[in-house]
Design an enzyme around this catalytic site. Sequence first.
Site, short mmCIF file in Angstrom:
data_model
loop_
_atom_site.label_atom_id
_atom_site.label_comp_id
_atom_site.label_asym_id
_atom_site.label_seq_id
_atom_site.Cartn_x
_atom_site.Cartn_y
_atom_site.Cartn_z
N TRP A 164 0.90 -1.17 0.19
CA TRP A 164 0.06 0.01 -0.08
C TRP A 164 0.99 1.27 -0.01
O TRP A 164 1.49 1.52 0.89
CB TRP A 164 -1.04 0.21 1.11
CG TRP A 164 -1.85 -1.03 1.21
CD1 TRP A 164 -3.26 -1.03 0.60
CD2 TRP A 164 -1.81 -2.43 1.82
NE1 TRP A 164 -3.55 -2.22 0.69
CE2 TRP A 164 -3.04 -3.20 1.37
CE3 TRP A 164 -0.69 -3.06 2.60
CZ2 TRP A 164 -3.36 -4.50 2.04
CZ3 TRP A 164 -1.01 -4.12 2.94
CH2 TRP A 164 -2.19 -5.26 2.54
N ARG A 204 -4.07 6.43 -2.33
CA ARG A 204 -2.90 5.67 -2.66
C ARG A 204 -1.60 6.48 -3.29
O ARG A 204 -2.04 7.47 -4.23
CB ARG A 204 -2.94 4.27 -3.61
CG ARG A 204 -3.93 3.40 -3.22
CD ARG A 204 -3.18 2.31 -2.29
NE ARG A 204 -4.24 1.59 -1.38
CZ ARG A 204 -4.61 0.34 -2.08
NH1 ARG A 204 -4.09 -0.11 -3.20
NH2 ARG A 204 -5.71 -0.16 -1.55
N VAL A 261 -6.30 -12.09 6.12
CA VAL A 261 -7.15 -13.42 5.80
C VAL A 261 -6.43 -14.60 5.74
O VAL A 261 -5.34 -14.69 5.21
CB VAL A 261 -7.96 -12.81 4.37
CG1 VAL A 261 -9.30 -12.25 4.63
CG2 VAL A 261 -7.42 -12.35 3.34
N ALA A 315 -14.13 -11.77 4.57
CA ALA A 315 -14.14 -10.20 4.36
C ALA A 315 -13.69 -10.11 2.98
O ALA A 315 -13.21 -11.07 2.25
CB ALA A 315 -13.04 -9.51 5.29
#
Length: 347
Positions: A164, A204, A261, A315
Amino acid sequence: MENSKVEDLLSKINTLLDEAGTKINAADNLQILEALRVEYLGRKSQLIDILKGIKDAEPSQKAKLGQRSNLAKSQIENKIQEKIKQIKEKELKAIELQEEIDISIPPSGIKKGHKHLITTTIEEVEDIFMRMGFEVHYPYAIDDDYHNFESLNIPPGHPARDSWDTFWTEQGKIAITHTSSMQNRILSQQKPPVRAIVIGRCFRNEATDARHEHTFTQVEGVYVDKGITLPDMLGTLKEFFSKYYKKDLAVKFTPDFFPFVEPGGMMSLSCILCNGEGCKVCKQTGWLELLGCGMIHPKVLEMAGIDPKTYSGFAWGFGLERLIMLKNNINDIRLFNSGDLDFIKQF
Ligand code: DAH
């Protein structure tokens, strides 16, 4: 001159005064008043006639009649002036009323705009998920390291942070890189079952091109309860996409890595343009890779105070613009925020 004649003249003056008064009161414009002035005060007026007729009167009679008629003259003149003032004031008021600006009247001649395509899509997406039992949340545009990273199993120094490109404020806060930033808050604030989506703008710090924008919209989703499995996730997303694209679509899960996850992966949709046959947009694969998703990592559940031995959940996160681009045949993501009216007006 006989005294009775003097009395007659005096009462005539009174009558004239009354008469003039009544007419002046009734006058409703300046021309009428001017005519009345000539009639009652002009050289040929009855008052002047009276004064002319007292030449042969005795000095005391002259004085009495003279004073009385002068008084009558000035009384009539005053009444006329007073009336002129009234009429002018009334005219001014009428003009003011006519010219008064009523700021509550909607402007005419200005074309009404309409909601931006992103706004209407957000409403549509919210509507579909709410019908499926999800509640809607919105993120903080500026959030802290804990919510954007740490609570998502991305501790400081973790190499995954490089995925990110982050805008940091001078105070060490973050312009959220994803709407996953709300996961920890949502999961720690309510007891399972939890069904929620988070829609909002993300940022971003990266170069832009037809597929990448520094500011875009993400839809995050979480579902936590007892016995939730990966097929529940695929079923939920298949339902959503079929509703949004108004056709029955197939979904596919391909393993991938996201720290929050396990297992994590990418979900693909059978290409909405060629129905999975293979085309330019899906690069002849028949599939469109649309979003990241997975089963929420036990650590993430724990950090939100949920026991991963009892509960499980899934999610996902997808970019809203990509969905819209596919649906509306838009080939450059930068058009959304360009302010290009020709583009905006089409939708
Ligand atoms: N937050 C991820 C991103 O912005 C997208 C994402 C991937 C969200 C997997 C999830 C997930 O909730 O499970 O790249």
